[in-house]
Scaffold this motif. Sequence first.
Motif, PDB file in Angstrom:
ATOM      1  N   LEU A 138       0.708  -1.024   0.214  1.00 47.15           N
ATOM      2  CA  LEU A 138      -0.059  -0.021   0.064  1.00 47.15           C
ATOM      3  C   LEU A 138       0.832   1.089  -0.001  1.00 47.15           C
ATOM      4  O   LEU A 138       1.985   1.377   0.639  1.00 47.15           O
ATOM      5  N   GLU A 139       0.334   2.161  -0.636  1.00 41.94           N
ATOM      6  CA  GLU A 139       0.815   3.678  -0.686  1.00 41.94           C
ATOM      7  C   GLU A 139       0.607   4.255   0.730  1.00 41.94           C
ATOM      8  O   GLU A 139      -0.520   4.079   1.500  1.00 41.94           O
ATOM      9  N   ILE A 140       1.128   5.146   1.087  1.00 41.71           N
ATOM     10  CA  ILE A 140       0.884   5.831   2.475  1.00 41.71           C
ATOM     11  C   ILE A 140      -0.485   6.388   2.416  1.00 41.71           C
ATOM     12  O   ILE A 140      -0.942   5.925   3.497  1.00 41.71           O
ATOM     13  N   ASP A 141      -0.942   6.895   1.502  1.00 40.71           N
ATOM     14  CA  ASP A 141      -2.504   7.405   1.905  1.00 40.71           C
ATOM     15  C   ASP A 141      -3.480   6.419   1.928  1.00 40.71           C
ATOM     16  O   ASP A 141      -4.302   6.308   2.591  1.00 40.71           O
ATOM     17  N   GLU A 142      -3.435   5.127   1.010  1.00 44.48           N
ATOM     18  CA  GLU A 142      -3.938   4.082   1.157  1.00 44.48           C
ATOM     19  C   GLU A 142      -3.789   3.367   2.536  1.00 44.48           C
ATOM     20  O   GLU A 142      -4.714   2.860   2.899  1.00 44.48           O
ATOM     21  N   LEU A 143      -2.665   3.361   2.818  1.00 47.47           N
ATOM     22  CA  LEU A 143      -2.470   2.716   4.085  1.00 47.47           C
ATOM     23  C   LEU A 143      -3.305   3.332   5.445  1.00 47.47           C
ATOM     24  O   LEU A 143      -3.721   2.771   6.214  1.00 47.47           O
ATOM     25  N   VAL A 144      -3.178   4.596   5.451  1.00 50.27           N
ATOM     26  CA  VAL A 144      -3.829   5.377   6.367  1.00 50.27           C
ATOM     27  C   VAL A 144      -5.382   4.790   6.212  1.00 50.27           C
ATOM     28  O   VAL A 144      -6.128   4.529   7.250  1.00 50.27           O
ATOM     29  N   GLU A 145      -6.106   4.777   4.908  1.00 48.59           N
ATOM     30  CA  GLU A 145      -7.287   4.328   5.057  1.00 48.59           C
ATOM     31  C   GLU A 145      -7.695   3.105   5.282  1.00 48.59           C
ATOM     32  O   GLU A 145      -8.485   2.790   5.862  1.00 48.59           O
ATOM     33  N   LYS A 146      -6.714   1.934   4.844  1.00 52.03           N
ATOM     34  CA  LYS A 146      -6.770   0.819   5.301  1.00 52.03           C
ATOM     35  C   LYS A 146      -6.767   0.374   6.694  1.00 52.03           C
ATOM     36  O   LYS A 146      -7.357  -0.319   7.431  1.00 52.03           O
ATOM     37  N   ILE A 147      -5.994   1.382   7.510  1.00 48.05           N
ATOM     38  CA  ILE A 147      -5.951   1.384   8.906  1.00 48.05           C
ATOM     39  C   ILE A 147      -6.999   1.693   9.593  1.00 48.05           C
ATOM     40  O   ILE A 147      -7.717   1.202  10.680  1.00 48.05           O
ATOM     41  N   LYS A 148      -7.705   2.764   9.072  1.00 46.38           N
ATOM     42  CA  LYS A 148      -9.038   3.315   9.749  1.00 46.38           C
ATOM     43  C   LYS A 148     -10.123   2.151   9.394  1.00 46.38           C
ATOM     44  O   LYS A 148     -10.905   1.861  10.245  1.00 46.38           O
TER      45      LYS A 148
END
Length: 69
Positions: free
Chosen positions: A27-37
């Motif tokens: 995951l890219e960093i922006d996608e990582l944040v969304e996936k963690i949420k």
Amino acid sequence: MAKKKETYSQAMARLETIVRQVDSNELEIDELVEKIKEANEIIAFCSEKLKKADTEIEKLLADKLESEE
């Protein structure tokens, strides 16, 4: 986000997918944040399902014990 009518098993499968993606650095960093949420929402959903199931099981067992007395 936990969808209406989603089962515990479906939510856990989605969570496992997210964990695999995070672990494999897909995951890219922006996608990582969304996936963690999303993972946090799934965890909350599953925790609530487990609490409700536990409460129902305890009630059923208590009712059974009362009926046996």
